[in-house]
Design a protein around this motif. Structure first.
Motif: not given
Length: 236
Positions: A25-30, A88-91, A143-155
Motif C-alpha cells: 500500500g502506502q508503506l514507504d519500502t525500499q 492505501f490499504m489500511g489495516e 526540432e524533430g522530436r516530441c515532448r517525452n514525459i516520465l511517470v513513476l508509480s505503482h502497480g
C-alpha cells in the motif's frame, strides 16, 4: 499527423515486500538488490529518450527508481507527488497477500474503489493534461522530436489509470487490452502512451494511443515477480 507527446509510465523496482508477497500500500519500502538492478537496466533502456519532465510518487521505491533513470538526463526536474502513491490499504498493509476484498470483514480503513479511481483521474487531469496541452507542436516538429514525459508509480495505480483511459475510450489500444483483463505489471515495466494531433477538415484534435503496456523486454532475463500483492483480486 503531429506527434505531440509520449508518456513513459514505469512501475517501481522490486522490494523485499514484493518478493515476499507482503501488501505494501502506502508503506514507504525500499528497493532491494534486484530492484536496484532493474532500475539500472531500465535507465539504460530509456537512456536515449530525451525527457522534458518527470513525475514520481513520493514513496521511495518509486522516487529512487526515477532518480536512477534520470541519472542520464541531467537538468530534468523530478516532481514528487503523493497523488501518484499506491492505493492505501489500511489495516492490510504489512500483511501477506494477495487481497480478496470478499474475505475482509472491515473495509473502512482501505481507500475505496471510488476514491482511488477519482485520485487517478484527478492527477491525470490536474498534471498530465495541462502539461501536454501547453506543448508547442510546431516547434517540436521543427526540432524533430516530441515532448517525452516520465511517470513513476505503482502497480495498482498504473493499472487503474490505464483501465480508466481504455474503458472511457480516451485512448486506442491493442484489442487484447480492451477485450480482456489487463496483465499484471512487472517491476520496472514500461508502458507508453502517445498523444498526437490529427487534422479533420478544419479541426485539429488530440488522439492518444497505447504503444506499450507492461513491457519488460528490456530486463534481459532479470527476475520479475509475476504477482502483485497490492492488486485486489476482484479488480484484476
Amino acid at each position: 499527423m503531429t506527434i505531440l507527446a509520449r508518456v513513459f509510465v514505469v512501475r517501481h523496482g522490486e522490494t523485499d515486500s514484493n518478493r515476499n508477497r507482503i501488501i505494501q500500500g502506502q508503506l514507504d519500502t525500499q528497493l532491494n538488490a534486484t530492484g536496484l538492478a532493474q532500475a539500472a537496466v531500465t535507465a539504460e533502456a530509456l537512456k536515449s529518450v530525451s525527457f522534458d519532465k518527470a513525475f514520481t510518487s513520493d514513496l521511495q521505491r518509486a522516487s529512487e527508481t526515477a532518480e536512477r533513470i534520470l541519472q542520464y538526463h541531467t537538468g530534468i526536474e523530478l516532481v514528487k507527488d503523493s497523488a501518484l502513491r499506491e492505493r492505501f490499504m489500511g489495516e492490510m498493509q504489512g500483511k501477506k497477500g494477495p487481497i480478496d476484498m470478499k474475505e475482509i470483514s472491515d473495509l473502512s480503513s482501505i481507500e475505496t474503489d471510488e476514491a482511488f479511481v477519482q485520485r487517478c483521474i484527478a492527477w491525470y487531469n490536474r498534471v498530465l493534461i495541462p502539461y501536454i496541452s501547453v506543448t508547442k507542436p510546431d516547434a517540436d516538429v521543427s526540432e524533430g522530436r516530441c515532448r517525452n514525459i516520465l511517470v513513476l508509480s505503482h502497480g495498482a495505480f498504473i493499472a487503474t489509470l490505464f483501465r480508466i483511459m481504455i474503458y472511457s475510450n480516451h485512448v486506442t489500444c491493442p484489442a487484447e487490452l480492451k477485450l480482456g483483463s489487463l496483465p499484471t505489471l512487472g517491476n520496472t515495466s514500461i508502458s507508453v502512451v502517445e498523444y498526437r494531433i490529427v487534422s479533420r477538415g478544419k479541426r485539429r484534435e488530440v488522439e492518444a494511443d497505447i504503444l506499450k503496456y507492461g513491457d519488460i523486454s528490456h530486463l534481459r532475463g532479470l527476475h520479475v515477480i509475476e504477482e502483485n500483492a497490492d492488486v485486489v483480486v476482484d479488480q484484476s
